[in-house]
Enzyme design. Sequence first.
Site, PDB file in Angstrom:
ATOM      1  N   THR A 116       0.815  -1.220   0.000  1.00  0.00           N
ATOM      2  CA  THR A 116       0.000   0.000   0.000  1.00  0.00           C
ATOM      3  C   THR A 116       0.850   1.271   0.000  1.00  0.00           C
ATOM      4  O   THR A 116       1.980   1.273   0.522  1.00  0.00           O
ATOM      5  CB  THR A 116      -0.900   0.010   1.259  1.00  0.00           C
ATOM      6  OG1 THR A 116      -1.446   1.312   1.449  1.00  0.00           O
ATOM      7  CG2 THR A 116      -0.123  -0.345   2.511  1.00  0.00           C
ATOM      8  N   TYR A 140      -1.274  -0.072  10.446  1.00  0.00           N
ATOM      9  CA  TYR A 140      -1.635  -0.767   9.203  1.00  0.00           C
ATOM     10  C   TYR A 140      -0.500  -0.662   8.185  1.00  0.00           C
ATOM     11  O   TYR A 140      -0.002  -1.666   7.665  1.00  0.00           O
ATOM     12  CB  TYR A 140      -2.931  -0.180   8.618  1.00  0.00           C
ATOM     13  CG  TYR A 140      -3.151  -0.585   7.187  1.00  0.00           C
ATOM     14  CD1 TYR A 140      -3.379  -1.924   6.848  1.00  0.00           C
ATOM     15  CD2 TYR A 140      -3.094   0.361   6.150  1.00  0.00           C
ATOM     16  CE1 TYR A 140      -3.538  -2.297   5.520  1.00  0.00           C
ATOM     17  CE2 TYR A 140      -3.259  -0.011   4.832  1.00  0.00           C
ATOM     18  CZ  TYR A 140      -3.480  -1.339   4.523  1.00  0.00           C
ATOM     19  OH  TYR A 140      -3.622  -1.706   3.211  1.00  0.00           O
TER      20      TYR A 140
END
Length: 324
Positions: A116, A140
């Site tokens: 990501t 995350y």
Amino acid sequence: MAILVCGGAGYIGSHINKELSRRGYETVIFDNLVYGHREAVKWGSFILGDLKNPNEINGVFEKYPIEAVMHFAAYAYVGESVLDPEKYYFNNVANTLNLLRAMRTHGCDKIIFSSTCATYGEPERVPITEDMPQRPINPYGASKLMIERILKDYGAAYGLKYAVLRYFNAAGADPEGEIGEDHDPETHLIPLVLDAASGKRPDIKVFGTDYPTRDGSCVRDYIHVTDLADAHIRALKYLQNGGESDCFNLGNEKGTSVLEVIDAVRRVTGKDFKVTLTDRRPGDPAALVGSSEKAKRVLGWEPKYADVETIVRHAAKWRKYKDE
Ligand code: UDP
């Protein structure tokens, strides 16, 4: 030989499964269905299982001849990761170690990993290139970066071949309307604006209007999920053809502000709805736009659905179908 899609019942994984199947690959979908949907697995063989249980993932390799793995199984709520980092480090990092061990045990040496742009944190400048510093600002993003590091070390020590794909804002839905985005809870901008347009939600809240951007709202790089799927298959072929392990950004190289997304939804749906301007959401960088030059050059990738209106149209078609 088959491709194992871990997390293939989720939003991105299910679109990749469709694309793999459409192009003649055998797929095996492994998913615990915590956030995934059984009905999103319309192609390949489905195995209900959890990466936290080594016997379950080993069982898949014992039953099927797996040539390569595509790994999407992860929790992905940024806010939740700040409140409950343990959940993210166990699920995203520790459970991936079980997958990698099962791969080693069974001699499977290729993985495409779903990473990501959150691994970059607050970028020094945009567009972001792969060589810029990775300094995630939430657990995350940190969990994904840890796996990137693990893959690098396993590559050097054990000969694992990997392609790390760092997505910008995955959006849209299958152009044929068979599958789409279905999060519970939904936190992503485009589905929430569509819900405001259809009256399912009273309004859309714009998180922050004082950013140093052209209209004060946050700028993101929205990339169609079917274009992401195409990049995964190109990355697989690249590894199959002996390509060196590498990391690739996947975005449209074009920033769209929150207010511009709202306008696109108005144009696509023909509906007007209430827009509420509110405070910034903690942890949101002002602008995230990726350079995909490397994916284009090395993988020959070219997004087909780059226009944000097209992305919104496909998302709207799916959302309408789901609501009926
Ligand atoms: N956003 C917003 N209202 C919402 C949801 C999101 O203004 O109800 C903004 C958010 O601040 C960000 C952009 O829309 O700038 C995209 O957010 P999303 O959660 O879809 O993806 P993220 O960029 O967090 O991965």
